[in-house]
Design a protein around this motif. Structure first.
Motif, PDB file in Angstrom:
ATOM      1  N   LEU A  25       0.846  -1.192   0.000  1.00 15.10           N
ATOM      2  CA  LEU A  25       0.000   0.000   0.000  1.00 15.10           C
ATOM      3  C   LEU A  25       0.884   1.245   0.000  1.00 15.10           C
ATOM      4  O   LEU A  25       1.791   1.358   0.829  1.00 15.10           O
ATOM      5  CB  LEU A  25      -0.892   0.006   1.239  1.00 15.10           C
ATOM      6  CG  LEU A  25      -1.755  -1.233   1.470  1.00 15.10           C
ATOM      7  CD1 LEU A  25      -2.459  -1.148   2.828  1.00 15.10           C
ATOM      8  CD2 LEU A  25      -2.761  -1.400   0.365  1.00 15.10           C
ATOM      9  N   VAL A  26       0.586   2.170  -0.900  1.00 13.23           N
ATOM     10  CA  VAL A  26       1.360   3.412  -0.988  1.00 13.23           C
ATOM     11  C   VAL A  26       0.403   4.592  -0.948  1.00 13.23           C
ATOM     12  O   VAL A  26      -0.450   4.743  -1.828  1.00 13.23           O
ATOM     13  CB  VAL A  26       2.204   3.464  -2.272  1.00 13.23           C
ATOM     14  CG1 VAL A  26       2.972   4.777  -2.336  1.00 13.23           C
ATOM     15  CG2 VAL A  26       3.162   2.279  -2.329  1.00 13.23           C
ATOM     16  N   GLU A  27       0.564   5.429   0.079  1.00 13.99           N
ATOM     17  CA  GLU A  27      -0.303   6.591   0.250  1.00 13.99           C
ATOM     18  C   GLU A  27       0.312   7.831  -0.397  1.00 13.99           C
ATOM     19  O   GLU A  27       1.534   7.934  -0.528  1.00 13.99           O
ATOM     20  CB  GLU A  27      -0.514   6.912   1.740  1.00 13.99           C
ATOM     21  CG  GLU A  27      -1.035   5.774   2.573  1.00 13.99           C
ATOM     22  CD  GLU A  27       0.063   5.071   3.349  1.00 13.99           C
ATOM     23  OE1 GLU A  27      -0.221   4.536   4.429  1.00 13.99           O
ATOM     24  OE2 GLU A  27       1.218   5.052   2.872  1.00 13.99           O
ATOM     25  N   SER A  28      -0.560   8.763  -0.748  1.00 17.02           N
ATOM     26  CA  SER A  28      -0.129  10.075  -1.227  1.00 17.02           C
ATOM     27  C   SER A  28      -1.243  11.072  -0.976  1.00 17.02           C
ATOM     28  O   SER A  28      -2.379  10.679  -0.660  1.00 17.02           O
ATOM     29  CB  SER A  28       0.216  10.030  -2.722  1.00 17.02           C
ATOM     30  OG  SER A  28      -0.924   9.700  -3.485  1.00 17.02           O
ATOM     31  N   GLY A  29      -0.899  12.354  -1.105  1.00 17.87           N
ATOM     32  CA  GLY A  29      -1.913  13.393  -0.998  1.00 17.87           C
ATOM     33  C   GLY A  29      -1.891  14.205   0.276  1.00 17.87           C
ATOM     34  O   GLY A  29      -2.645  15.162   0.420  1.00 17.87           O
ATOM     35  N   GLY A  30      -1.041  13.825   1.219  1.00 19.23           N
ATOM     36  CA  GLY A  30      -0.968  14.607   2.444  1.00 19.23           C
ATOM     37  C   GLY A  30      -0.305  15.951   2.207  1.00 19.23           C
ATOM     38  O   GLY A  30       0.228  16.226   1.132  1.00 19.23           O
ATOM     39  N   GLY A  31      -0.356  16.797   3.219  1.00 19.18           N
ATOM     40  CA  GLY A  31       0.266  18.107   3.101  1.00 19.18           C
ATOM     41  C   GLY A  31      -0.238  19.051   4.154  1.00 19.18           C
ATOM     42  O   GLY A  31      -0.885  18.643   5.122  1.00 19.18           O
ATOM     43  N   LEU A  32       0.075  20.330   3.955  1.00 12.25           N
ATOM     44  CA  LEU A  32      -0.323  21.390   4.882  1.00 12.25           C
ATOM     45  C   LEU A  32      -1.519  22.127   4.299  1.00 12.25           C
ATOM     46  O   LEU A  32      -1.496  22.546   3.128  1.00 12.25           O
ATOM     47  CB  LEU A  32       0.846  22.346   5.094  1.00 12.25           C
ATOM     48  CG  LEU A  32       0.576  23.609   5.914  1.00 12.25           C
ATOM     49  CD1 LEU A  32       0.192  23.243   7.347  1.00 12.25           C
ATOM     50  CD2 LEU A  32       1.787  24.528   5.881  1.00 12.25           C
ATOM     51  N   LEU A  68      -6.665  12.135  -0.054  1.00  8.26           N
ATOM     52  CA  LEU A  68      -5.621  11.122   0.079  1.00  8.26           C
ATOM     53  C   LEU A  68      -5.915   9.972  -0.868  1.00  8.26           C
ATOM     54  O   LEU A  68      -7.070   9.612  -1.084  1.00  8.26           O
ATOM     55  CB  LEU A  68      -5.544  10.598   1.511  1.00  8.26           C
ATOM     56  CG  LEU A  68      -5.352  11.635   2.612  1.00  8.26           C
ATOM     57  CD1 LEU A  68      -5.205  10.910   3.967  1.00  8.26           C
ATOM     58  CD2 LEU A  68      -4.170  12.523   2.352  1.00  8.26           C
ATOM     59  N   SER A  69      -4.844   9.387  -1.383  1.00  6.04           N
ATOM     60  CA  SER A  69      -4.960   8.215  -2.234  1.00  6.04           C
ATOM     61  C   SER A  69      -4.124   7.088  -1.662  1.00  6.04           C
ATOM     62  O   SER A  69      -3.066   7.328  -1.084  1.00  6.04           O
ATOM     63  CB  SER A  69      -4.474   8.521  -3.665  1.00  6.04           C
ATOM     64  OG  SER A  69      -5.224   9.549  -4.253  1.00  6.04           O
ATOM     65  N   CYS A  70      -4.595   5.887  -1.861  1.00  8.51           N
ATOM     66  CA  CYS A  70      -3.857   4.692  -1.445  1.00  8.51           C
ATOM     67  C   CYS A  70      -3.898   3.719  -2.608  1.00  8.51           C
ATOM     68  O   CYS A  70      -4.968   3.194  -2.947  1.00  8.51           O
ATOM     69  CB  CYS A  70      -4.485   4.083  -0.206  1.00  8.51           C
ATOM     70  SG  CYS A  70      -3.780   2.482   0.257  1.00  8.51           S
ATOM     71  N   VAL A  71      -2.740   3.514  -3.213  1.00  2.41           N
ATOM     72  CA  VAL A  71      -2.640   2.589  -4.342  1.00  2.41           C
ATOM     73  C   VAL A  71      -2.109   1.263  -3.843  1.00  2.41           C
ATOM     74  O   VAL A  71      -1.090   1.212  -3.140  1.00  2.41           O
ATOM     75  CB  VAL A  71      -1.724   3.151  -5.438  1.00  2.41           C
ATOM     76  CG1 VAL A  71      -1.644   2.174  -6.603  1.00  2.41           C
ATOM     77  CG2 VAL A  71      -2.225   4.499  -5.920  1.00  2.41           C
ATOM     78  N   ALA A  72      -2.774   0.196  -4.218  1.00  2.00           N
ATOM     79  CA  ALA A  72      -2.401  -1.134  -3.755  1.00  2.00           C
ATOM     80  C   ALA A  72      -1.874  -1.980  -4.898  1.00  2.00           C
ATOM     81  O   ALA A  72      -2.341  -1.890  -6.027  1.00  2.00           O
ATOM     82  CB  ALA A  72      -3.597  -1.825  -3.138  1.00  2.00           C
ATOM     83  N   SER A  73      -0.893  -2.788  -4.574  1.00  2.00           N
ATOM     84  CA  SER A  73      -0.416  -3.782  -5.521  1.00  2.00           C
ATOM     85  C   SER A  73      -0.843  -5.140  -5.011  1.00  2.00           C
ATOM     86  O   SER A  73      -1.010  -5.339  -3.809  1.00  2.00           O
ATOM     87  CB  SER A  73       1.112  -3.729  -5.632  1.00  2.00           C
ATOM     88  OG  SER A  73       1.705  -4.048  -4.388  1.00  2.00           O
ATOM     89  N   GLY A  74      -0.988  -6.076  -5.902  1.00  2.00           N
ATOM     90  CA  GLY A  74      -1.434  -7.391  -5.471  1.00  2.00           C
ATOM     91  C   GLY A  74      -2.786  -7.721  -6.059  1.00  2.00           C
ATOM     92  O   GLY A  74      -3.719  -6.933  -5.960  1.00  2.00           O
ATOM     93  N   ARG A  75      -2.901  -8.868  -6.628  1.00  2.00           N
ATOM     94  CA  ARG A  75      -4.109  -9.220  -7.373  1.00  2.00           C
ATOM     95  C   ARG A  75      -5.288  -9.531  -6.470  1.00  2.00           C
ATOM     96  O   ARG A  75      -6.408  -9.618  -6.944  1.00  2.00           O
ATOM     97  CB  ARG A  75      -3.832 -10.407  -8.282  1.00  2.00           C
ATOM     98  CG  ARG A  75      -3.282 -11.610  -7.570  1.00  2.00           C
ATOM     99  CD  ARG A  75      -2.990 -12.738  -8.544  1.00  2.00           C
ATOM    100  NE  ARG A  75      -2.431 -13.897  -7.878  1.00  2.00           N
ATOM    101  CZ  ARG A  75      -2.247 -15.057  -8.468  1.00  2.00           C
ATOM    102  NH1 ARG A  75      -2.567 -15.214  -9.724  1.00  2.00           N
ATOM    103  NH2 ARG A  75      -1.726 -16.071  -7.796  1.00  2.00           N
TER     104      ARG A  75
END
Length: 120
Positions: free
Chosen positions: A4-11, A20-27
């Protein structure tokens, strides 16, 4: 295995919005309940929102009416739309996936977290 890889945080200023986004790998991602916890400095990690594979969602009372969780199975991504942010929403937001209950002690996979800071 699921990563799981998150992004989108900030001030952001109080009253503002972030997504926020959470991209997952794995089928097998689609089979998991996926959502968010957060942890403020000096506090325990707490539940924010979850999206189950059935489509059922849940959010904590503290963010109800302000945060919305959604999921795009085609993109293996879960989103957390955060509106009307408050300083008390500040913390590290962790994406998590579970095959059981959405509780800290039984989570199967964690992301590394993304920091959200809300200034007053």
């Amino acid at each position: 295995q699921v990563q799981l890889v998150e992004s989108g945080g900030g001030l952001v200023q109080a009253g503002g919005s972030l997504r926020l986004s959470c991209v997952a790998s794995g089928r097998t991602f689609s089979r998991y309940g996926v959502g968010w916890f957060r942890q403020a400095p000096g506090k325990e990690r707490e539940f924010v929102a979850v999206n189950w594979s059935s489509g059922i969602t849940g959010v904590s009372d503290s963010v109800k009416g302000r945060f919305t969780i959604s999921r795009d199975h085609a993109k293996n991504t879960v989103y957390l739309q955060m509106n009307s942010l408050k300083p008390e929403d500040t913390g590290v937001y962790y994406c998590a996936a579970t095959s059981k209950a959405f509780r800290v002690d039984v989570i199967d996979y964690w992301g590394k977290g993304t920091l959200v800071t809300v200034s007053s």
